[in-house]
Design a protein around this motif. Structure first.
Motif, PDB file in Angstrom:
ATOM      1  N   LEU A 160       0.840  -1.189   0.000  1.00 50.10           N
ATOM      2  CA  LEU A 160       0.000   0.000   0.000  1.00 50.10           C
ATOM      3  C   LEU A 160       0.879   1.244   0.000  1.00 50.10           C
ATOM      4  O   LEU A 160       1.809   1.353   0.792  1.00 50.10           O
ATOM      5  CB  LEU A 160      -0.905  -0.009   1.237  1.00 50.10           C
ATOM      6  CG  LEU A 160      -1.704   1.255   1.527  1.00 50.10           C
ATOM      7  CD1 LEU A 160      -2.660   1.562   0.386  1.00 50.10           C
ATOM      8  CD2 LEU A 160      -2.457   1.105   2.833  1.00 50.10           C
ATOM      9  N   ASP A 161       0.586   2.180  -0.907  1.00 49.19           N
ATOM     10  CA  ASP A 161       1.339   3.428  -1.012  1.00 49.19           C
ATOM     11  C   ASP A 161       0.364   4.595  -0.940  1.00 49.19           C
ATOM     12  O   ASP A 161      -0.076   5.126  -1.965  1.00 49.19           O
ATOM     13  CB  ASP A 161       2.139   3.452  -2.312  1.00 49.19           C
ATOM     14  CG  ASP A 161       3.056   4.652  -2.430  1.00 49.19           C
ATOM     15  OD1 ASP A 161       3.024   5.536  -1.543  1.00 49.19           O
ATOM     16  OD2 ASP A 161       3.804   4.714  -3.419  1.00 49.19           O
ATOM     17  N   LEU A 162       0.030   4.996   0.278  1.00 49.80           N
ATOM     18  CA  LEU A 162      -0.922   6.082   0.482  1.00 49.80           C
ATOM     19  C   LEU A 162      -0.413   7.386  -0.125  1.00 49.80           C
ATOM     20  O   LEU A 162      -1.191   8.173  -0.662  1.00 49.80           O
ATOM     21  CB  LEU A 162      -1.218   6.253   1.971  1.00 49.80           C
ATOM     22  CG  LEU A 162      -2.278   7.278   2.325  1.00 49.80           C
ATOM     23  CD1 LEU A 162      -3.615   6.928   1.693  1.00 49.80           C
ATOM     24  CD2 LEU A 162      -2.410   7.404   3.826  1.00 49.80           C
ATOM     25  N   GLU A 163       0.888   7.602  -0.073  1.00 54.56           N
ATOM     26  CA  GLU A 163       1.455   8.832  -0.632  1.00 54.56           C
ATOM     27  C   GLU A 163       1.177   8.944  -2.129  1.00 54.56           C
ATOM     28  O   GLU A 163       0.852  10.019  -2.623  1.00 54.56           O
ATOM     29  CB  GLU A 163       2.958   8.904  -0.373  1.00 54.56           C
ATOM     30  CG  GLU A 163       3.329   8.949   1.094  1.00 54.56           C
ATOM     31  CD  GLU A 163       2.645  10.077   1.863  1.00 54.56           C
ATOM     32  OE1 GLU A 163       2.586  11.214   1.341  1.00 54.56           O
ATOM     33  OE2 GLU A 163       2.157   9.823   2.969  1.00 54.56           O
ATOM     34  N   ALA A 164       1.288   7.853  -2.856  1.00 57.50           N
ATOM     35  CA  ALA A 164       1.017   7.866  -4.299  1.00 57.50           C
ATOM     36  C   ALA A 164      -0.454   8.146  -4.569  1.00 57.50           C
ATOM     37  O   ALA A 164      -0.792   8.880  -5.502  1.00 57.50           O
ATOM     38  CB  ALA A 164       1.433   6.542  -4.936  1.00 57.50           C
ATOM     39  N   ILE A 165      -1.326   7.589  -3.746  1.00 55.33           N
ATOM     40  CA  ILE A 165      -2.759   7.809  -3.918  1.00 55.33           C
ATOM     41  C   ILE A 165      -3.094   9.280  -3.684  1.00 55.33           C
ATOM     42  O   ILE A 165      -3.771   9.913  -4.487  1.00 55.33           O
ATOM     43  CB  ILE A 165      -3.573   6.891  -2.983  1.00 55.33           C
ATOM     44  CG1 ILE A 165      -3.357   5.429  -3.384  1.00 55.33           C
ATOM     45  CG2 ILE A 165      -5.057   7.258  -3.002  1.00 55.33           C
ATOM     46  CD1 ILE A 165      -3.817   4.427  -2.360  1.00 55.33           C
ATOM     47  N   VAL A 166      -2.582   9.826  -2.599  1.00 55.25           N
ATOM     48  CA  VAL A 166      -2.845  11.234  -2.270  1.00 55.25           C
ATOM     49  C   VAL A 166      -2.237  12.153  -3.329  1.00 55.25           C
ATOM     50  O   VAL A 166      -2.841  13.156  -3.718  1.00 55.25           O
ATOM     51  CB  VAL A 166      -2.330  11.559  -0.856  1.00 55.25           C
ATOM     52  CG1 VAL A 166      -2.395  13.049  -0.567  1.00 55.25           C
ATOM     53  CG2 VAL A 166      -3.118  10.766   0.191  1.00 55.25           C
ATOM     54  N   ALA A 167      -1.075  11.804  -3.833  1.00 50.36           N
ATOM     55  CA  ALA A 167      -0.419  12.624  -4.856  1.00 50.36           C
ATOM     56  C   ALA A 167      -1.234  12.692  -6.146  1.00 50.36           C
ATOM     57  O   ALA A 167      -1.124  13.669  -6.895  1.00 50.36           O
ATOM     58  CB  ALA A 167       0.980  12.085  -5.147  1.00 50.36           C
ATOM     59  N   ASP A 168      -2.059  11.690  -6.397  1.00 51.48           N
ATOM     60  CA  ASP A 168      -2.898  11.684  -7.596  1.00 51.48           C
ATOM     61  C   ASP A 168      -4.042  12.695  -7.505  1.00 51.48           C
ATOM     62  O   ASP A 168      -4.677  12.995  -8.518  1.00 51.48           O
ATOM     63  CB  ASP A 168      -3.485  10.292  -7.842  1.00 51.48           C
ATOM     64  CG  ASP A 168      -2.470   9.305  -8.381  1.00 51.48           C
ATOM     65  OD1 ASP A 168      -1.514   9.736  -9.064  1.00 51.48           O
ATOM     66  OD2 ASP A 168      -2.647   8.099  -8.131  1.00 51.48           O
ATOM     67  N   ALA A 169      -4.316  13.215  -6.320  1.00 58.35           N
ATOM     68  CA  ALA A 169      -5.415  14.162  -6.118  1.00 58.35           C
ATOM     69  C   ALA A 169      -4.951  15.564  -6.497  1.00 58.35           C
ATOM     70  O   ALA A 169      -4.547  16.355  -5.657  1.00 58.35           O
ATOM     71  CB  ALA A 169      -5.893  14.118  -4.670  1.00 58.35           C
ATOM     72  N   THR A 170      -5.025  15.868  -7.774  1.00 62.13           N
ATOM     73  CA  THR A 170      -4.519  17.137  -8.283  1.00 62.13           C
ATOM     74  C   THR A 170      -5.528  18.278  -8.177  1.00 62.13           C
ATOM     75  O   THR A 170      -5.186  19.427  -8.439  1.00 62.13           O
ATOM     76  CB  THR A 170      -4.085  16.979  -9.748  1.00 62.13           C
ATOM     77  OG1 THR A 170      -5.197  16.457 -10.493  1.00 62.13           O
ATOM     78  CG2 THR A 170      -2.898  16.016  -9.858  1.00 62.13           C
ATOM     79  N   CYS A 171      -6.768  17.950  -7.807  1.00 57.21           N
ATOM     80  CA  CYS A 171      -7.805  18.968  -7.611  1.00 57.21           C
ATOM     81  C   CYS A 171      -8.869  18.384  -6.684  1.00 57.21           C
ATOM     82  O   CYS A 171      -8.894  17.170  -6.455  1.00 57.21           O
ATOM     83  CB  CYS A 171      -8.409  19.386  -8.951  1.00 57.21           C
ATOM     84  SG  CYS A 171      -9.316  18.089  -9.795  1.00 57.21           S
ATOM     85  N   PRO A 172      -9.744  19.207  -6.128  1.00 58.75           N
ATOM     86  CA  PRO A 172     -10.773  18.687  -5.205  1.00 58.75           C
ATOM     87  C   PRO A 172     -11.680  17.635  -5.833  1.00 58.75           C
ATOM     88  O   PRO A 172     -12.089  16.681  -5.166  1.00 58.75           O
ATOM     89  CB  PRO A 172     -11.570  19.941  -4.821  1.00 58.75           C
ATOM     90  CG  PRO A 172     -10.625  21.067  -5.023  1.00 58.75           C
ATOM     91  CD  PRO A 172      -9.769  20.674  -6.191  1.00 58.75           C
TER      92      PRO A 172
END
Length: 120
Positions: free
Chosen positions: A56-68
């Motif tokens: 699991l790579d939570l950082e990669a998932i969060v980094a994909d959130a480029t806008c709300p």
């Protein structure tokens, strides 16, 4: 780009499924149903196989959130992939919502919409 968003959604679904340390049959089925519904090509299927084999790579998932809007989509995809009533998954979703900066009202709205879709 559509492929980048689709991969981000797949990464979110797989990450959520890994919240309790394993991907069970129901979670795997939901991910595969998403693949089938999106007419995923061979490269994206290979991406899924690769993601399933990684931690699991939570950082990669969060980094994909480029806008709300993308943040909300990532959360919804995560919610679709799992049973949010399980303690580990519930904790993961709370952490994900916080990391994505989602308002509690939006999180409640997403939960209600997913529940309606599951019951339909």
């Amino acid at each position: 780009d559509a492929q980048r968003l689709n991969r981000a959604l797949l990464r979110a679904m797989i990450g959520a499924a890994k919240a309790d340390g394993r991907i069970d049959d129901a979670e795997q089925r939901r991910i595969l149903e998403h693949l089938d519904a999106q007419s995923i090509d061979a490269a994206d299927r290979a991406f899924v196989t690769e993601q399933l084999g990684q931690p699991l790579d939570l950082e990669a998932i969060v980094a994909d959130a480029t806008c709300p809007e993308t943040a909300a989509e990532l959360y919804a995809a995560s919610l679709i992939a799992i049973d949010p009533e399980r303690p580990a998954e519930r904790g993961y979703l709370a952490m994900l919502a916080a990391r994505l900066g989602l308002a509690p009202e939006l999180v409640s709205h997403l939960h209600a919409n997913v529940a309606l879709a599951r019951n339909a």
